[in-house]
Design an enzyme around this catalytic site. Sequence first.
Site, mmCIF file in Angstrom:
data_model
loop_
_atom_site.group_PDB
_atom_site.id
_atom_site.type_symbol
_atom_site.label_atom_id
_atom_site.label_comp_id
_atom_site.label_asym_id
_atom_site.label_seq_id
_atom_site.Cartn_x
_atom_site.Cartn_y
_atom_site.Cartn_z
ATOM 1 N N THR A 32 -32.116 32.717 -50.355
ATOM 2 C CA THR A 32 -31.375 31.969 -49.350
ATOM 3 C C THR A 32 -29.940 32.469 -49.253
ATOM 4 O OG1 THR A 32 -32.761 30.067 -49.889
ATOM 5 C CG2 THR A 32 -30.841 29.636 -48.537
ATOM 6 N N TYR A 88 -38.645 33.143 -61.513
ATOM 7 C CA TYR A 88 -38.858 32.677 -60.140
ATOM 8 C C TYR A 88 -40.197 33.220 -59.673
ATOM 9 C CZ TYR A 88 -37.821 31.816 -55.154
ATOM 10 O OH TYR A 88 -37.855 31.393 -53.848
ATOM 11 N N LYS A 131 -38.729 28.574 -61.811
ATOM 12 C CA LYS A 131 -38.656 28.038 -60.455
ATOM 13 C C LYS A 131 -39.997 28.308 -59.806
ATOM 14 C CE LYS A 131 -36.375 28.557 -55.980
ATOM 15 N NZ LYS A 131 -35.413 29.344 -55.159
ATOM 16 N N VAL A 142 -34.825 23.386 -57.374
ATOM 17 C CA VAL A 142 -33.917 24.386 -56.821
ATOM 18 C C VAL A 142 -34.220 24.385 -55.329
ATOM 19 C CG1 VAL A 142 -33.197 26.789 -56.757
ATOM 20 C CG2 VAL A 142 -33.849 25.746 -58.939
#
Length: 299
Positions: A54, A142, A170, A210
Amino acid sequence: MAPTSTPQTPFGRVLTAMVTPFKADGALDLDGAQQLAAHLVDAGNDGLVINGTTGESPTVSDAEKNDLVRAVLDAVGDRAHVVAGVGTNDTRHSIELARAAEQAGAHGLLTVTPYYNKPPQEGLLRHFTAIADSTGLPVMLYDIPGRSGVPINTETIVRLAEHPRIVANKDAKGDLGRASWAIARSGLAWYSGDDMLNLPLLSVGACGFVSVVGHVVTPELRAMLEAHLTGDVQKATEIHQKLLPVFTGMFRTQGVITTKAALALQGRPAGPLRLPMVELTPEETAQLKTDLAAGGVQL
C-alpha cells in the site's frame, strides 16, 4: 525506543499499512508522510507499516524507503511501532533493505513472500531465515499468495516460527482453516492482512490487524477489536457489518488507489500515484464516496 509490546502482540494490535504520500510532481512528500503518520496514530493505531504494498514499495527507491522510515520514526516512533517493509524477490536485496531499516531505527520488519520467481517451500524457508539472521529486529512474515503466486505452507510457517526473531505473520491467504492450524501449531502472533476477514481471523486466534481501511476507520476497527476481546460478540459483529461497505469499496480496485482517493477526499496528505498505478475515474470516485458514506465515513 519502541513502544511497549508483548510476545502475544509484538507490534501492537491495530496497525495501518500506510500509503506513501507524494508531491504533485511525484517526488516523495516527507512532510505529508509525517502528518499522515501522526493522524493515524492519533486515531488509535498502535503501529504503522511503511514501504509495504500500500506504500507503493515497488516504485519507491531504496534511498526513498530509508528517508521515509526515518521521517515516520521522527514523527511517531516514540508512541507507535514503525515496521519497515523490506521484502523483495531477491534475498540479497531484502537483506540490504533490512539492514538499512535497522540502521534507520525501525522497530520491526515486514517480509513478503518472494513474488514472480515462485520458489519452492525450501526456498521460502531459506529466504525468510536469511533475512531474520541479518538483523536483530523482530520479523513479521507476509503471506499473500494472490500477489506472490506461492503460499507459505503451514509446515514452513511452523519451521520458521522456531527462529527467535520471526515473531508474527500477516495473513492475506484468505483461508480460515489453514490459518487456524498455523496459529495453533506455530504460536506466532497472527495479524489479519485482509480487512474483510479481520473479525473472522480474531475468532480463530489472530491478535490484531495490519489494515488498509485503517486509513479511514481506525476507531471503528479498534472498537471491534476491544468488543471481541471483552467477549461482546454481538457488538463486534455489528461493527463488522457496519464496515462491510468500506471493506468492499476500498478494494473495488487496488487498495492504494482507493486509499489515496479517500484521503484526498478528506483533505489529508496522499498525492498522486506512481505508474503503473493510476487514479480513479470520476465514476469510480463517485462509487467510493457512496461506499464510504454507507459505512459511516465522514468526507
